[in-house]
Enzyme design. Structure first.
Site, PDB file in Angstrom:
ATOM      1  N   ARG A 179     -17.941  -3.204 -17.265  1.00 14.02           N
ATOM      2  CA  ARG A 179     -17.537  -4.439 -16.571  1.00 14.02           C
ATOM      3  C   ARG A 179     -16.485  -4.100 -15.518  1.00 14.02           C
ATOM      4  O   ARG A 179     -15.785  -3.091 -15.644  1.00 14.02           O
ATOM      5  CB  ARG A 179     -16.950  -5.451 -17.561  1.00 14.02           C
ATOM      6  N   MET A 188      -6.173  -2.814  -4.495  1.00 11.01           N
ATOM      7  CA  MET A 188      -6.003  -2.682  -3.043  1.00 11.01           C
ATOM      8  C   MET A 188      -5.276  -1.380  -2.704  1.00 11.01           C
ATOM      9  O   MET A 188      -4.908  -0.625  -3.602  1.00 11.01           O
ATOM     10  CB  MET A 188      -5.210  -3.870  -2.512  1.00 11.01           C
ATOM     11  N   ASP A 237       0.807  -1.234   0.000  1.00  6.51           N
ATOM     12  CA  ASP A 237       0.000   0.000   0.000  1.00  6.51           C
ATOM     13  C   ASP A 237       0.838   1.281   0.000  1.00  6.51           C
ATOM     14  O   ASP A 237       0.319   2.351  -0.302  1.00  6.51           O
ATOM     15  CB  ASP A 237      -0.904   0.036   1.247  1.00  6.51           C
TER      16      ASP A 237
HETATM   17  O1  F6P Z   1      -2.244  -3.957   3.565  1.00  2.71           O
HETATM   18  C1  F6P Z   1      -2.156  -4.801   2.470  1.00  2.71           C
HETATM   19  C2  F6P Z   1      -3.512  -5.225   1.993  1.00  2.71           C
HETATM   20  O2  F6P Z   1      -3.346  -6.040   0.861  1.00  2.71           O
HETATM   21  C3  F6P Z   1      -4.487  -4.080   1.715  1.00  2.71           C
HETATM   22  O3  F6P Z   1      -4.238  -3.447   0.484  1.00  2.71           O
HETATM   23  C4  F6P Z   1      -5.820  -4.803   1.801  1.00  2.71           C
HETATM   24  O4  F6P Z   1      -6.862  -3.915   2.136  1.00  2.71           O
HETATM   25  C5  F6P Z   1      -5.574  -5.797   2.895  1.00  2.71           C
HETATM   26  O5  F6P Z   1      -4.175  -5.994   2.981  1.00  2.71           O
HETATM   27  C6  F6P Z   1      -6.243  -7.124   2.652  1.00  2.71           C
HETATM   28  O6  F6P Z   1      -5.991  -7.955   3.731  1.00  2.71           O
HETATM   29  P1  F6P Z   1      -6.418  -9.491   3.780  1.00  2.71           P
HETATM   30  O7  F6P Z   1      -5.299 -10.298   3.212  1.00  2.71           O
HETATM   31  O8  F6P Z   1      -6.632  -9.764   5.203  1.00  2.71           O
HETATM   32  O9  F6P Z   1      -7.642  -9.650   2.934  1.00  2.71           O
END
Ligand code: F6P
Length: 363
Positions: free
Chosen positions: A281, A188, A146
């Site tokens: 989509r 993400m 992130d």
């Molecule tokens: O912090 C990394 C991350 O991939 C975020 O971008 C995302 O919101 C979260 O972790 C997802 O976490 P999990 O693997 O618990 O679904």
């Protein structure tokens, strides 16, 4: 003096974790020190019975050979293992949240650990700070796709995620153009828009929606309509999972009692279908951004961070996180990294670049 370093990887995985583990191990071995890896966050210490052996892995140049290019972490990780806030199952099957951090400290003593190298995001750095307060010296290494951690220009894992998402945008362009569709791609990033902004610019998206800029769906529809009118009857929209409409809130997927960001891409698509004639989509890249081999940039950053963590220990810079401060790697006090998350500054040149390229940011 010989030192014994314990390494832990915490939170969601990110490409480059294994390269950091290798760098710390090699740099420590070179100094005549020893390294062990704790399995699955702190679980290897808290529940050694759940693992083969004693819940740790002896890290030597042999055990870290050939891992730098691999995704994931050879130690395993968890985003549910905060020892200060640990979910404990009671005999009757109910659960309670308890502070069992004393058991981590006992475990460090049992394993004769002098220093902890904690590799993770803001959650792990917060835990690392609390472990430091209990008397175990810590050096943190910033990881997250992130890129939302303060104290460093970049976290490792981010470049790999952006590269993968940019490649995905190239693929979506050709199919969107062939079908005259609007393709909405959700990425993400939690509550920061770094991944969306960087892949959106690099992949020439027409619209980029970030958590930092609440969007007006009519502005997005107007951008699609403008392109349609110029006979460019397809559009590419990148949406960060934490993006929200003006006056609205972020969207979450629910699994049991766990809520995770996600679903805003589909909401944007539904609203666009009401406003534009194109077929719309969606695709949610999700964990594809976290898997796979780190890019060369992430491998290099991971090696730099891992080696710098060992230098920090040697120089007695403890209870700090290593961070990238070009052209060098610096040390930042742990608490400075966790006060807030690092959002995309609205006045940064990347935002300006997107605007100069004619990209709609939904405002
Ligand atoms: O912090 C990394 C991350 O991939 C975020 O971008 C995302 O919101 C979260 O972790 C997802 O976490 P999990 O693997 O618990 O679904």
């Amino acid at each position: 003096m010989t030192k014994r370093i314990a390494i832990t990887t915490g939170g969601g995985d990110a490409p480059g974790l294994n390269a950091v583990i290798r760098a710390v191990t090699l740099a420590a071995t070179k100094r005549g020190w020893e390294c062990i890896g704790i399995r699955s966050g702190f679980d290897g210490i808290l529940h050694p019975e759940d693992f083969e052996g004693d819940g740790t892995i002896e890290l030597t140049p042999d055990t870290v050979r050939g891992i730098a290019h691999t995704g994931g972490t050879i130690l395993g990780t968890t985003n549910r293992g905060n020892p200060f806030n640990y979910e404990v199952e009671n005999e009757d099957g109910s659960t309670t949240v308890e502070d069992i951090s004393a058991r981590v400290i006992e475990g460090f003593k049992r394993h004769k650990v002098d220093v902890l190298v904690a590799i993770g995001g803001d959650g792990t750095m917060g835990i690392a700070g609390q472990v430091a307060d209990m008397g175990i010296p810590v050096v943190g290494v910033p990881k997250t796709i992130d890129n939302d951690l303060n104290g460093t220009i970049a976290t490792f894992g981010f470049d790999t995620a952006v590269s993968y998402a940019t490649d995905a945008l190239g693929r979506l362009h050709s199919t969107a153009q062939s079908h005259q569709r609007v393709m909405v791609m959700e990425v993400m990033g939690r509550h920061a828009g770094w991944i969306a902004l960087h892949c959106g610019i690099a992949g020439s998206a027409d619209v980029i929606l970030l958590p930092e800029i609440p969007f007006d769906i009519d502005k997005v529809a107007a951008k699609v309509a403008e392109r349609n009118s110029k006979n460019r009857k397809f559009s590419i929209v990148v949406v960060a999972e934490g993006a929200k409409p003006i006056g609205g809130t972020a969207k979450y997927h629910q699994t049991g009692d766990v809520f995770r960001l996600g679903g805003i891409g589909e909401l944007v698509a539904e609203e666009l279908r009401l406003r534009v004639p194109n077929e719309v989509r969606t695709v949610e890249l999700g964990h594809l951004l976290r898997g796979g081999s780190p890019t060369s940039r992430d491998r290099l950053l991971s090696f730099r961070f891992g080696a710098a963590a060992v230098r920090a220990i040697e120089e007695n810079h403890l209870n700090v996180m290593v961070g990238l401060d070009p052209p060098t790697v610096h040390y930042v006090p742990l608490d400075e990294c966790t006060k807030s998350i690092k959002l995309v500054p609205l006045d940064c040149d990347s935002i300006q670049t997107a605007r100069d390229l004619g990209t709609c940011l939904g405002d």
